[in-house]
Motif scaffolding. Structure first.
Motif, PDB file in Angstrom:
ATOM      1  N   GLY A 142      62.482  12.151 139.700  1.00 49.80           N
ATOM      2  CA  GLY A 142      61.808  11.267 138.756  1.00 49.80           C
ATOM      3  C   GLY A 142      62.110   9.805 138.996  1.00 49.80           C
ATOM      4  N   PHE A 143      63.312   9.505 139.482  1.00 51.39           N
ATOM      5  CA  PHE A 143      63.706   8.123 139.756  1.00 51.39           C
ATOM      6  C   PHE A 143      62.828   7.529 140.852  1.00 51.39           C
ATOM      7  CE2 PHE A 143      66.174   5.030 142.185  1.00 51.39           C
ATOM      8  CZ  PHE A 143      66.605   4.171 141.194  1.00 51.39           C
ATOM      9  N   TYR A 144      62.524   8.313 141.893  1.00 49.69           N
ATOM     10  CA  TYR A 144      61.724   7.823 143.010  1.00 49.69           C
ATOM     11  C   TYR A 144      60.229   7.948 142.743  1.00 49.69           C
ATOM     12  CZ  TYR A 144      66.179   7.985 145.445  1.00 49.69           C
ATOM     13  OH  TYR A 144      67.474   7.785 145.806  1.00 49.69           O
ATOM     14  N   TRP A 145      59.858   8.945 141.969  1.00 47.90           N
ATOM     15  CA  TRP A 145      58.443   9.199 141.723  1.00 47.90           C
ATOM     16  C   TRP A 145      57.840   8.191 140.754  1.00 47.90           C
ATOM     17  CZ3 TRP A 145      55.782  11.305 137.313  1.00 47.90           C
ATOM     18  CH2 TRP A 145      54.435  11.640 137.568  1.00 47.90           C
ATOM     19  N   GLY A 146      58.578   7.888 139.677  1.00 45.16           N
ATOM     20  CA  GLY A 146      58.016   6.966 138.699  1.00 45.16           C
ATOM     21  C   GLY A 146      59.039   6.104 138.007  1.00 45.16           C
TER      22      GLY A 146
END
Length: 221
Positions: free
Chosen positions: A166-170
């Protein structure tokens, strides 16, 4: 007999400026992290240990019966130190206090039988793969993030809340967001530069450069 012990001893390669892809399983791969509470506890303790020993946490995933981490070498101690403390604290919180506070009769009614019968929470060893290239770094991040999908725990990596996806995705933060802005202390960096000079391995990449490049990482959606 001593020869057998040496043969099966795991080799740890520290001080080379590499990242470390760490795998650690629960005792006999029992699903001791199968509850949301257990996975949340693990992430909270991971966050505390990261702050205490001061290292870069670039990626992770908490599965039902094992965990993966992608970390730098810490400014305090070594990855072995980090794993020893992390494993002990997680085991103590999820296992030790429960056994002291519950009677035998209560244990029989407990809804988590694997944890009740396991003599230990973790396997004694953990596996450490040195990551010294950008290609391997991205390969390990993708492997971790898609592990829940491969195991049938989620339809998409973004649906599994106990990973760094989730940190990298959004840019979504959970209980333990990665810290790609981390920097090694000057003392630690000097020691690693010295170790790299003495090493005969030709393919090496400075930890700080790989950590900075994490902003270029793209998840395969």
């Amino acid at each position: 007999m001593r020869g057998c012990e040496v043969k099966h001893r795991l080799e740890r390669r520290y001080g080379l400026g590499h990242l470390h892809f760490i795998t650690c399983g629960c005792y006999r791969r029992m699903p001791l992290l199968s509850t949301e509470r257990a996975r949340n506890v693990f992430l909270k303790i991971l966050w505390e240990v990261r702050n205490r020993y001061d290292f870069a946490l670039l990626g992770y995933v908490v599965m039902l019966d094992h965990i993966h981490l992608l970390i730098s070498e810490p400014n305090i101690g070594t990855p072995t130190t980090v794993m020893q403390v992390l494993k002990q604290r997680v085991s103590r919180v999820l296992r030790g206090r429960r056994r002291k506070s519950l009677s035998v009769a209560q244990l029989r009614l407990w809804s988590d039988p694997p944890l009740r019968y396991a003599p230990r929470f973790w396997q004694r060893r953990f596996y450490d793969f040195n990551v010294w290239s950008f290609k391997k770094k991205n390969e390990k991040l993708n492997y971790m993030h898609f592990n829940p999908v491969k195991r049938g725990l989620a339809k998409s990596p973004k649906d599994w809340l106990w990973s760094s996806y989730g940190f990298y995705w959004g840019g979504k933060a959970n209980l333990c967001p990665p810290n790609p802005d981390w920097k090694p202390s000057s003392k630690a960096q000097k020691q690693r530069n010295k170790s790299r000079t003495l090493s005969k391995k030709p393919k090496e990449c400075a930890t700080l450069n790989m950590i900075r490049s994490v902003s270029e990482f793209r998840c395969d959606v």
